[in-house]
Enzyme design. Structure first.
Site, PDB file in Angstrom:
ATOM      1  CE  LYS A  40      -2.125  -1.024   3.848  1.00 60.89           C
ATOM      2  NZ  LYS A  40      -1.419  -2.282   4.142  1.00 60.89           N
ATOM      3  NE  ARG A  42      -4.956  -0.857   9.588  1.00 63.56           N
ATOM      4  CZ  ARG A  42      -3.828  -0.543   9.008  1.00 63.56           C
ATOM      5  NH1 ARG A  42      -3.739   0.507   8.218  1.00 63.56           N
ATOM      6  NH2 ARG A  42      -2.797  -1.290   9.186  1.00 63.56           N
ATOM      7  NE  ARG A  97       7.700  -2.660   6.285  1.00 64.33           N
ATOM      8  CZ  ARG A  97       6.384  -2.496   6.408  1.00 64.33           C
ATOM      9  NH1 ARG A  97       5.699  -1.864   5.456  1.00 64.33           N
ATOM     10  NH2 ARG A  97       5.756  -2.973   7.454  1.00 64.33           N
ATOM     11  NE  ARG A 123       5.949  -0.470   9.901  1.00 59.98           N
ATOM     12  CZ  ARG A 123       4.850  -0.402   9.163  1.00 59.98           C
ATOM     13  NH1 ARG A 123       4.874   0.193   7.978  1.00 59.98           N
ATOM     14  NH2 ARG A 123       3.722  -0.913   9.596  1.00 59.98           N
ATOM     15  NE  ARG A 181       1.531  -4.961  11.006  1.00 60.36           N
ATOM     16  CZ  ARG A 181       2.624  -4.846  10.254  1.00 60.36           C
ATOM     17  NH1 ARG A 181       3.758  -5.421  10.621  1.00 60.36           N
ATOM     18  NH2 ARG A 181       2.589  -4.163   9.131  1.00 60.36           N
TER      19      ARG A 181
HETATM   20  P1  AP5 Z   1       4.823  -1.584   1.834  1.00 58.78           P
HETATM   21  O1  AP5 Z   1       4.481  -0.747   0.641  1.00 58.78           O
HETATM   22  O2  AP5 Z   1       5.547  -0.953   2.959  1.00 58.78           O
HETATM   23  O3  AP5 Z   1       3.501  -2.364   2.335  1.00 58.78           O
HETATM   24  P2  AP5 Z   1       2.233  -1.832   3.119  1.00 58.78           P
HETATM   25  O4  AP5 Z   1       1.022  -2.477   2.517  1.00 58.78           O
HETATM   26  O5  AP5 Z   1       2.251  -0.353   3.221  1.00 58.78           O
HETATM   27  O6  AP5 Z   1       2.503  -2.536   4.518  1.00 58.78           O
HETATM   28  P3  AP5 Z   1       2.385  -1.962   5.997  1.00 58.78           P
HETATM   29  O7  AP5 Z   1       3.058  -2.971   6.883  1.00 58.78           O
HETATM   30  O8  AP5 Z   1       2.827  -0.542   6.091  1.00 58.78           O
HETATM   31  O9  AP5 Z   1       0.833  -2.037   6.191  1.00 58.78           O
HETATM   32  P4  AP5 Z   1       0.054  -2.023   7.508  1.00 58.78           P
HETATM   33  O10 AP5 Z   1      -1.320  -1.819   6.997  1.00 58.78           O
HETATM   34  O11 AP5 Z   1       0.249  -3.197   8.365  1.00 58.78           O
HETATM   35  O12 AP5 Z   1       0.740  -0.832   8.323  1.00 58.78           O
HETATM   36  P5  AP5 Z   1       0.362   0.712   8.544  1.00 58.78           P
HETATM   37  O13 AP5 Z   1       1.605   1.470   8.535  1.00 58.78           O
HETATM   38  O14 AP5 Z   1      -0.749   1.123   7.673  1.00 58.78           O
HETATM   39  O15 AP5 Z   1       5.654  -2.850   1.281  1.00 58.78           O
HETATM   40  C1  AP5 Z   1       6.144  -3.850   2.175  1.00 58.78           C
HETATM   41  C2  AP5 Z   1       7.499  -4.357   1.678  1.00 58.78           C
HETATM   42  O16 AP5 Z   1       7.319  -5.012   0.403  1.00 58.78           O
HETATM   43  C3  AP5 Z   1       8.543  -3.245   1.432  1.00 58.78           C
HETATM   44  O17 AP5 Z   1       9.802  -3.728   1.798  1.00 58.78           O
HETATM   45  C4  AP5 Z   1       8.469  -3.006  -0.090  1.00 58.78           C
HETATM   46  O18 AP5 Z   1       9.713  -2.577  -0.596  1.00 58.78           O
HETATM   47  C5  AP5 Z   1       8.104  -4.391  -0.600  1.00 58.78           C
HETATM   48  N1  AP5 Z   1       7.276  -4.358  -1.817  1.00 58.78           N
HETATM   49  C6  AP5 Z   1       6.273  -3.491  -2.113  1.00 58.78           C
HETATM   50  N2  AP5 Z   1       5.725  -3.795  -3.315  1.00 58.78           N
HETATM   51  C7  AP5 Z   1       6.406  -4.890  -3.782  1.00 58.78           C
HETATM   52  C8  AP5 Z   1       6.301  -5.672  -4.988  1.00 58.78           C
HETATM   53  N3  AP5 Z   1       5.401  -5.391  -5.939  1.00 58.78           N
HETATM   54  N4  AP5 Z   1       7.154  -6.722  -5.126  1.00 58.78           N
HETATM   55  C9  AP5 Z   1       8.078  -7.011  -4.148  1.00 58.78           C
HETATM   56  N5  AP5 Z   1       8.228  -6.284  -3.007  1.00 58.78           N
HETATM   57  C10 AP5 Z   1       7.383  -5.236  -2.826  1.00 58.78           C
HETATM   58  O19 AP5 Z   1      -0.211   0.647  10.041  1.00 58.78           O
HETATM   59  C11 AP5 Z   1       0.634   0.349  11.111  1.00 58.78           C
HETATM   60  C12 AP5 Z   1      -0.152   0.375  12.409  1.00 58.78           C
HETATM   61  O20 AP5 Z   1      -0.676   1.690  12.620  1.00 58.78           O
HETATM   62  C13 AP5 Z   1      -1.380  -0.538  12.452  1.00 58.78           C
HETATM   63  O21 AP5 Z   1      -1.040  -1.867  12.833  1.00 58.78           O
HETATM   64  C14 AP5 Z   1      -2.223   0.167  13.519  1.00 58.78           C
HETATM   65  O22 AP5 Z   1      -1.727  -0.074  14.815  1.00 58.78           O
HETATM   66  C15 AP5 Z   1      -1.977   1.637  13.186  1.00 58.78           C
HETATM   67  N6  AP5 Z   1      -2.946   2.143  12.209  1.00 58.78           N
HETATM   68  C16 AP5 Z   1      -2.690   2.606  10.960  1.00 58.78           C
HETATM   69  N7  AP5 Z   1      -3.820   2.991  10.350  1.00 58.78           N
HETATM   70  C17 AP5 Z   1      -4.827   2.758  11.227  1.00 58.78           C
HETATM   71  C18 AP5 Z   1      -6.233   2.927  11.175  1.00 58.78           C
HETATM   72  N8  AP5 Z   1      -6.856   3.408  10.076  1.00 58.78           N
HETATM   73  N9  AP5 Z   1      -6.956   2.579  12.264  1.00 58.78           N
HETATM   74  C19 AP5 Z   1      -6.376   2.107  13.379  1.00 58.78           C
HETATM   75  N10 AP5 Z   1      -5.054   1.888  13.496  1.00 58.78           N
HETATM   76  C20 AP5 Z   1      -4.283   2.226  12.428  1.00 58.78           C
HETATM   77 ZN    ZN Z   2       2.435   0.998   4.799  1.00 60.73          ZN
END
Ligand code: AP5
Ligand code: ZN
Length: 211
Positions: A13, A88, A127, A155, A166
């Site tokens: 994402k 979410r 990552r 992270r 997660r």
């Molecule tokens: P990356 O692009 O970083 O993936 P991502 O989908 O953004 O993964 P996240 O772990 O950030 O998602 P998440 O939803 O768990 O965390 P968030 O920060 O939103 O890619 C991942 C890896 O793959 C990277 O190394 C990249 O280089 C690689 N990659 C990407 N595309 C690729 C491809 N095509 N091929 C190969 N490799 C690839 O949330 C974190 C925390 O914040 C949550 O757990 C929660 O506690 C809180 N939070 C955030 N939003 C909310 C909300 N709306 N409500 C409540 N709590 C929230």
């Molecule tokens: Zn992310």
């Protein structure tokens, strides 16, 4: 354009949001990034969010919804935005609809990035993030120049046991959003497997923004 990106942890994402938002000239609003910036800055919001994030749980809706409402009220989000990681759960999705309704605008599309658990675990375990630039790398798929550099960190929620939790939270609380947006006729599903650029092209084509 007003877009949301939905998908499991590690689906890509953040990676896609960065590129797509830039291509469309709209701000990328990532709730995870905003929370992490507040955690590292030691703000009251960061203090509230930290324990939930470390446990792989969702931060409570009232905290998250208020933060997003404030962000969407800023000038740069008036004509469009790409939300990464929000909503979410269906409660947040209803709140978002309410915010947009009040502003007299509508969401255009919810883009779902589809990837298997095996693939997202592979992506999250490799990552690494640069402390100085914030750039996100992958040890195998997008390797940094020096994988042993002190500038890189993992992270805290990418530990295997937190990743597992997660994924459970995603399945229980976030996956139902797909049905929510399907009913509204706003869902497009994108296969998130393949090169980053391929996935971007699929997403742009699906939202009618391909060149
Ligand atoms: P990356 O692009 O970083 O993936 P991502 O989908 O953004 O993964 P996240 O772990 O950030 O998602 P998440 O939803 O768990 O965390 P968030 O920060 O939103 O890619 C991942 C890896 O793959 C990277 O190394 C990249 O280089 C690689 N990659 C990407 N595309 C690729 C491809 N095509 N091929 C190969 N490799 C690839 O949330 C974190 C925390 O914040 C949550 O757990 C929660 O506690 C809180 N939070 C955030 N939003 C909310 C909300 N709306 N409500 C409540 N709590 C929230
Ligand atoms: Zn992310």
């Amino acid at each position: 354009m007003r877009l949301v990106l939905v998908g499991p942890p590690g689906a890509g994402k953040g990676t896609q949001a960065e590129i797509i938002a830039e291509r469309l000239g709209i701000p990328k609003i990532s709730t995870g990034d905003i929370f992490r910036a507040n955690v590292s800055g030691g703000t009251p919001l960061g203090l509230k969010a930290k324990e939930y994030m470390d446990a792989g749980e969702l931060v409570p809706d009232e905290v998250t919804n208020e933060m997003v409402a404030d962000r969407l009220a800023q000038d740069d989000a008036k004509d469009g935005f790409l939300l990464d990681g929000y909503p979410r759960n269906t409660e947040q999705a209803k709140v978002l609809d309410g915010i947009l309704d009040e502003a007299g605008v509508v969401l255009d599309t919810a883009v779902e990035l589809v990837a298997s658990d095996d693939e997202v675990v592979r992506r999250l375990s490799g990552r690494r993030v640069s402390k100085s630039t914030g750039k996100v790398y992958h040890l195998e798929f997008d390797p940094p120049a020096d994988p042993d550099s002190d500038d890189l960190y993992q992270r805290s929620d990418d530990k295997p046991e937190t990743v597992k939790h997660r994924l459970e939270v995603y399945a229980e609380q976030t996956a139902p959003l797909v049905g929510f947006y399907e009913k509204q006729g706003k869902l497009v599903e994108i296969d998130a497997i393949g090169e980053v650029a391929e996935v971007t092209e699929r997403a742009l084509a699906a939202i009618g923004a391909a060149e």
